[in-house]
Every structure is written in C-alpha cells, then in structure tokens.
Design a protein around this motif. Structure first.
Motif, mmCIF file in Angstrom:
data_model
loop_
_atom_site.group_PDB
_atom_site.id
_atom_site.type_symbol
_atom_site.label_atom_id
_atom_site.label_comp_id
_atom_site.label_asym_id
_atom_site.label_seq_id
_atom_site.Cartn_x
_atom_site.Cartn_y
_atom_site.Cartn_z
ATOM 1 N N ILE A 41 5.119 2.427 11.050
ATOM 2 C CA ILE A 41 4.829 1.159 10.372
ATOM 3 C C ILE A 41 3.331 1.008 10.145
ATOM 4 O O ILE A 41 2.893 0.648 9.041
ATOM 5 N N SER A 45 2.230 0.880 6.292
ATOM 6 C CA SER A 45 2.239 -0.530 5.893
ATOM 7 C C SER A 45 1.506 -0.792 4.583
ATOM 8 O O SER A 45 1.918 -1.655 3.806
ATOM 9 N N ALA A 48 3.579 -0.792 1.444
ATOM 10 C CA ALA A 48 4.580 -1.847 1.244
ATOM 11 C C ALA A 48 4.344 -2.601 -0.060
ATOM 12 O O ALA A 48 5.296 -3.016 -0.731
ATOM 13 N N SER A 83 -1.051 -4.447 9.862
ATOM 14 C CA SER A 83 0.207 -3.885 9.347
ATOM 15 C C SER A 83 1.210 -4.992 9.084
ATOM 16 O O SER A 83 1.876 -5.009 8.047
ATOM 17 N N TYR A 84 1.307 -5.912 10.038
ATOM 18 C CA TYR A 84 2.198 -7.045 9.862
ATOM 19 C C TYR A 84 1.822 -7.809 8.591
ATOM 20 O O TYR A 84 2.682 -8.121 7.757
ATOM 21 N N ILE A 87 2.755 -5.935 5.295
ATOM 22 C CA ILE A 87 4.192 -5.980 5.013
ATOM 23 C C ILE A 87 4.593 -7.390 4.615
ATOM 24 O O ILE A 87 5.317 -7.585 3.620
ATOM 25 N N VAL A 108 10.635 -3.968 6.473
ATOM 26 C CA VAL A 108 10.412 -2.754 7.267
ATOM 27 C C VAL A 108 11.483 -1.715 6.944
ATOM 28 O O VAL A 108 11.192 -0.530 6.781
ATOM 29 N N SER A 109 12.724 -2.151 6.804
ATOM 30 C CA SER A 109 13.803 -1.235 6.441
ATOM 31 C C SER A 109 13.509 -0.554 5.107
ATOM 32 O O SER A 109 13.714 0.650 4.955
#
Length: 153
Positions: A41, A45, A48, A83-84, A87, A108-109
């Motif tokens: 991730i 990320s 994304a 990263s959070y 995304i 995330v998927s």
C-alpha cells in the motif's frame, strides 16, 4: 525523521484475503524480499490517483463484485499517513467513474487489482476458488485501458 502512520482495520471477505496474500507473493517475488500488505500500500498509494484513468468502470465494478470487500475476517494494518491520504483523495474520482460510493477498503482492493494487472498474473484467479464463469469474467476485467479511450457517460 519518522513519517506519521495510521492504523486501519476492517473485516474482509475470504476472496479479499486471498487477493491480499497473492499480492504479497507477487510483490515479494518482484522485490526478492518478504513484503507485507502495508509495504504494498505504501509503495503503490501514489498510483491510486490513476485508477479511474486506467480502467473502465465495468471492469472495476466486476472486480468488486467478484471479490467483495466486506466479510468476517479481521484485518488490521498500519500504513503511512501520506499513503492513507493519497488513497482517500482518489476515492471521489473512482466514485465518479463507478457512479457509486467507494469505501477506503474498496479503494485498497482496486489498488491491489491494479498490482495484479500490472504483474500480468491473471492465472491467480483459480487460487481464489472462483467458479470458471467468475474466473473468466475476472480475467476479462483485469486489463488496463490504452489511455486513448474516453468513457462516455
């Protein structure tokens, strides 16, 4: 200087669990070192923000339909705050493309789906225990657009 991190937890489906473990295997083999979901991730990320550009809505929807996010298996990870945020910031564009709400776990998927497509390893679907029909549909969805196609809404 240590980067800020964020803990995230949710309950995932068995299919999602298998997606994660397969992505860890692919990631580890490509890096020739043992990897983790958090590492995947954190490394991916930034991409994304490109998910809505690289796939057709129906392909992303098919992924989320065949490999549902929610389930009974607990998952807890700690990822970088950056990263959070990357995304989370991508979610509005994905929602716009799909015409439906998208959770962080869904995003995330889809990021993991992108890893599978990038690794060009769609044979993994049989490891998920999917039916032949679902495996065929998933394999059909597991491709990026060529970037020249503009979706018409």
């Amino acid at each position: 200087m240590e980067q800020a991190s964020r803990e995230w937890s949710w309950n995932i489906s068995e299919g999602y669990f298998r997606l994660i473990t397969e992505c860890i295997r692919l990631f580890s083999n490509s890096k020739t070192t043992f990897g983790s979901l958090a590492q995947i991730i954190d490394e991916r990320s930034a991409s994304a923000s490109e998910l809505h550009k690289n796939y057709r809505a129906e392909d992303l929807k098919k992924h989320l339909e065949i490999i549902p996010t929610d389930g009974d298996l607990p998952l807890k990870i700690t990822i970088l705050e950056s990263s959070y945020d990357a995304i989370d910031d991508s979610i509005p564009e994905i929602e716009k493309l799909l015409g439906d709400s998208v959770s962080f776990a869904n995003a995330v998927s889809l990021l993991l789906f992108d890893l599978v497509v990038e690794e060009n390893r769609t044979e993994f679907v049989t490891k998920f225990g999917l039916s032949m029909l679902d495996a065929k549909a998933y394999k059909g969805a597991a491709k990026r657009t060529d970037g020249k196609v503009v979706p018409i809404r």
